[in-house]
Scaffold this active site. Structure first.
Site, PDB file in Angstrom:
ATOM      1  N   ASP A  49       0.873  -1.246  -0.100  1.00 59.44           N
ATOM      2  CA  ASP A  49       0.049  -0.032   0.066  1.00 59.44           C
ATOM      3  C   ASP A  49       0.952   1.305  -0.013  1.00 59.44           C
ATOM      4  O   ASP A  49       1.735   1.522   0.873  1.00 59.44           O
ATOM      5  CB  ASP A  49      -0.825   0.049   1.345  1.00 59.44           C
ATOM      6  N   TYR A  54       3.066   9.800  -0.345  1.00 58.50           N
ATOM      7  CA  TYR A  54       4.187   9.142   0.477  1.00 58.50           C
ATOM      8  C   TYR A  54       5.365   9.329  -0.084  1.00 58.50           C
ATOM      9  O   TYR A  54       6.492   9.138   0.669  1.00 58.50           O
ATOM     10  CB  TYR A  54       3.988   7.643   0.878  1.00 58.50           C
ATOM     11  N   LYS A  79      -2.538   5.836  -4.221  1.00 54.93           N
ATOM     12  CA  LYS A  79      -3.639   6.758  -3.971  1.00 54.93           C
ATOM     13  C   LYS A  79      -3.301   8.258  -4.670  1.00 54.93           C
ATOM     14  O   LYS A  79      -2.238   8.805  -4.671  1.00 54.93           O
ATOM     15  CB  LYS A  79      -3.798   6.926  -2.445  1.00 54.93           C
ATOM     16  N   HIS A 110      -7.395   9.415  -2.277  1.00 56.79           N
ATOM     17  CA  HIS A 110      -6.634   9.589  -0.917  1.00 56.79           C
ATOM     18  C   HIS A 110      -7.765  10.028   0.240  1.00 56.79           C
ATOM     19  O   HIS A 110      -7.841   9.452   1.217  1.00 56.79           O
ATOM     20  CB  HIS A 110      -5.545  10.309  -0.722  1.00 56.79           C
TER      21      HIS A 110
HETATM   22  N1  LIG Z   1      -5.619   6.361   3.552  1.00 56.41           N
HETATM   23  C1  LIG Z   1      -5.132   7.089   4.472  1.00 56.41           C
HETATM   24  O1  LIG Z   1      -5.412   8.153   4.608  1.00 56.41           O
HETATM   25  C2  LIG Z   1      -3.985   6.532   5.463  1.00 56.41           C
HETATM   26  C3  LIG Z   1      -3.819   7.132   6.614  1.00 56.41           C
HETATM   27  C4  LIG Z   1      -2.553   6.444   7.266  1.00 56.41           C
HETATM   28  C5  LIG Z   1      -2.133   5.088   7.021  1.00 56.41           C
HETATM   29  N2  LIG Z   1      -2.697   4.584   5.890  1.00 56.41           N
HETATM   30  C6  LIG Z   1      -2.074   3.384   5.198  1.00 56.41           C
HETATM   31  O2  LIG Z   1      -2.007   2.584   6.312  1.00 56.41           O
HETATM   32  C7  LIG Z   1      -0.919   1.825   6.804  1.00 56.41           C
HETATM   33  C8  LIG Z   1      -0.923   1.458   8.269  1.00 56.41           C
HETATM   34  O3  LIG Z   1      -0.909   2.616   9.118  1.00 56.41           O
HETATM   35  P1  LIG Z   1       0.092   3.341   9.985  1.00 56.41           P
HETATM   36  O4  LIG Z   1       1.425   3.340   9.131  1.00 56.41           O
HETATM   37  O5  LIG Z   1      -0.538   4.736  10.101  1.00 56.41           O
HETATM   38  O6  LIG Z   1       0.129   2.634  11.228  1.00 56.41           O
HETATM   39  P2  LIG Z   1       0.293   1.426  12.065  1.00 56.41           P
HETATM   40  O7  LIG Z   1       0.723   0.197  10.806  1.00 56.41           O
HETATM   41  O8  LIG Z   1      -0.754   0.982  12.762  1.00 56.41           O
HETATM   42  O9  LIG Z   1       1.365   1.526  12.950  1.00 56.41           O
HETATM   43  C9  LIG Z   1       2.793   1.685  12.433  1.00 56.41           C
HETATM   44  C10 LIG Z   1       3.517   2.248  13.727  1.00 56.41           C
HETATM   45  O10 LIG Z   1       3.523   1.042  14.505  1.00 56.41           O
HETATM   46  C11 LIG Z   1       5.039   0.630  14.818  1.00 56.41           C
HETATM   47  N3  LIG Z   1       4.884  -0.960  14.632  1.00 56.41           N
HETATM   48  C12 LIG Z   1       4.772  -1.779  13.742  1.00 56.41           C
HETATM   49  N4  LIG Z   1       4.657  -3.134  14.247  1.00 56.41           N
HETATM   50  C13 LIG Z   1       4.508  -2.988  15.469  1.00 56.41           C
HETATM   51  C14 LIG Z   1       4.707  -3.995  16.529  1.00 56.41           C
HETATM   52  N5  LIG Z   1       4.557  -5.228  16.092  1.00 56.41           N
HETATM   53  N6  LIG Z   1       4.559  -3.609  17.816  1.00 56.41           N
HETATM   54  C15 LIG Z   1       4.563  -2.341  17.881  1.00 56.41           C
HETATM   55  N7  LIG Z   1       4.691  -1.258  17.356  1.00 56.41           N
HETATM   56  C16 LIG Z   1       4.523  -1.659  15.864  1.00 56.41           C
HETATM   57  C17 LIG Z   1       5.717   1.227  13.488  1.00 56.41           C
HETATM   58  O11 LIG Z   1       6.772   1.363  14.112  1.00 56.41           O
HETATM   59  P3  LIG Z   1       8.143   0.619  13.047  1.00 56.41           P
HETATM   60  O12 LIG Z   1       8.218   0.997  11.678  1.00 56.41           O
HETATM   61  O13 LIG Z   1       9.603   1.236  13.788  1.00 56.41           O
HETATM   62  O14 LIG Z   1       8.173  -0.670  13.606  1.00 56.41           O
HETATM   63  C18 LIG Z   1       5.110   2.332  13.304  1.00 56.41           C
HETATM   64  O15 LIG Z   1       5.467   3.360  14.247  1.00 56.41           O
HETATM   65  C19 LIG Z   1       0.139   3.014   6.396  1.00 56.41           C
HETATM   66  O16 LIG Z   1       1.449   2.915   6.389  1.00 56.41           O
HETATM   67  C20 LIG Z   1      -0.453   3.330   5.161  1.00 56.41           C
HETATM   68  O17 LIG Z   1       0.060   2.574   4.008  1.00 56.41           O
HETATM   69  C21 LIG Z   1      -3.572   5.418   5.007  1.00 56.41           C
END
Ligand SMILES: NC(=O)c1ccc[n+]([C@@H]2O[C@H](COP(=O)([O-])OP(=O)(O)OC[C@H]3O[C@@H](n4cnc5c(N)ncnc54)[C@H](OP(=O)(O)O)[C@@H]3O)[C@@H](O)[C@H]2O)c1
Length: 261
Positions: A49, A54, A79, A110
């Site tokens: 994704d 990004y 997106k 997005h």
């Molecule tokens: N459409 C939208 O508007 C939108 C908005 C936000 C996100 N997204 C998408 O959704 C994806 C996921 O969401 P996100 O990146 O916001 O957050 P997430 O996946 O919920 O969390 C990522 C965070 O958690 C940490 N993490 C990862 N694995 C972990 C574990 N097993 N235990 C503890 N902490 C952990 C990561 O740090 P480390 O990297 O140091 O492991 C990072 O700080 C994004 O990357 C993006 O592709 C889309």
């Protein structure tokens, strides 16, 4: 390859299968995106994704090229930024060029541009899909009402709505409303939207010999919500994917649903 997380999948309304587990890449800089994506592909993720916003599509494209996997075995989402209305086609062409692909599997709006559904942008998405530049099209951060507006203006429902989601954000009205419209719910920020120390999650994790992060991934998969955890740490990339195989019992899923706030 140690694993293949192309399964399990959910069927999109227009036919293709979408892997329920994907690799999130928000906040991974382009300079780190190649290594992170390579680690994810090595760990068995088959769904990536990204987004124009990004600024890491080129780095991801390099990892995809180096992995040399059959195109049909990889599911790639990107997106369009909401302020790119009016230059949709150009935006998608730039994404494809950076990703080194001739089509994406899923192209999303997005955010609702200016907080509006914006059917004129959606018409351009429908046109890009008809041309084969995006196999499926969808939206992100749209309300049910905004989705209805797109459907009534164009007759085409988004295949997916990507929204912030997790146990505390669980809302059956949204989940059922999307399902009724044939829209797959793709959750984002599964960990950032959660308390990884929540006692209910800890108790269930202990029963399964898993981490709470893995339980959250397993909860999405059990519900057939798409989940796209992000990490740049190779051990977490592997561990988070294994969460897709945590086989939660129905009563455990119900306990996690009840964490909704
Ligand atoms: N459409 C939208 O508007 C939108 C908005 C936000 C996100 N997204 C998408 O959704 C994806 C996921 O969401 P996100 O990146 O916001 O957050 P997430 O996946 O919920 O969390 C990522 C965070 O958690 C940490 N993490 C990862 N694995 C972990 C574990 N097993 N235990 C503890 N902490 C952990 C990561 O740090 P480390 O990297 O140091 O492991 C990072 O700080 C994004 O990357 C993006 O592709 C889309």
């Amino acid at each position: 390859m140690t694993n293949d997380y192309s399964q399990p999948t959910v069927a999109l309304s227009n036919g293709p299968a979408m892997p329920l587990l994907g690799f999130g890449t928000w906040q991974i800089p382009d300079s780190e995106a190649t290594a992170a994506t390579a680690a994810a592909l090595e760990a068995g993720y088959r769904h990536i994704d990204t987004a124009t916003g990004y600024q890491n599509e080129a780095g991801i494209g390099q990892a995809l090229a180096a992995a040399d996997l059959p195109r049909e075995s990889i599911f790639v989402t990107t997106k369009m930024p909401p302020d790119h209305v009016g230059r949709e086609r150009q935006t998608l062409e730039e994404s494809l060029q950076k990703l080194g692909l001739d089509r994406v599997d899923l192209w999303l709006v997005h955010w609702p541009p200016n907080k509006q559904a914006t059917p004129e942008a959606w018409e351009q998405f429908v046109a890009a899909q008809a041309e084969g530049l995006a196999t499926s099209i969808g939206v992100s951060n749209y309300s049910l009402d905004q989705i209805d507006e797109l459907i009534s203006a164009t007759g085409v429902a988004p295949a997916v709505n990507q929204i912030k989601w997790g146990p505390t954000l669980y809302d059956a009205t949204i989940a059922d409303g999307l399902a009724e419209r044939g829209v797959v719910l793709e959750g984002y920020s599964p960990f950032r939207a959660s308390n990884l120390d929540d006692p209910t999650l800890v108790a269930i994790a202990e029963k399964h010999g898993a981490t709470t992060a893995q339980v959250i991934v397993g909860w999405h998969v059990k519900h057939k919500f798409v989940v796209i955890p992000k990490s740049t740490q190779p051990e977490r990339i592997v561990a988070n994917a294994a969460g897709a195989r945590v086989d939660l019992a129905d009563d455990e899923v119900a306990q996690i649903d009840a964490l909704a706030e």
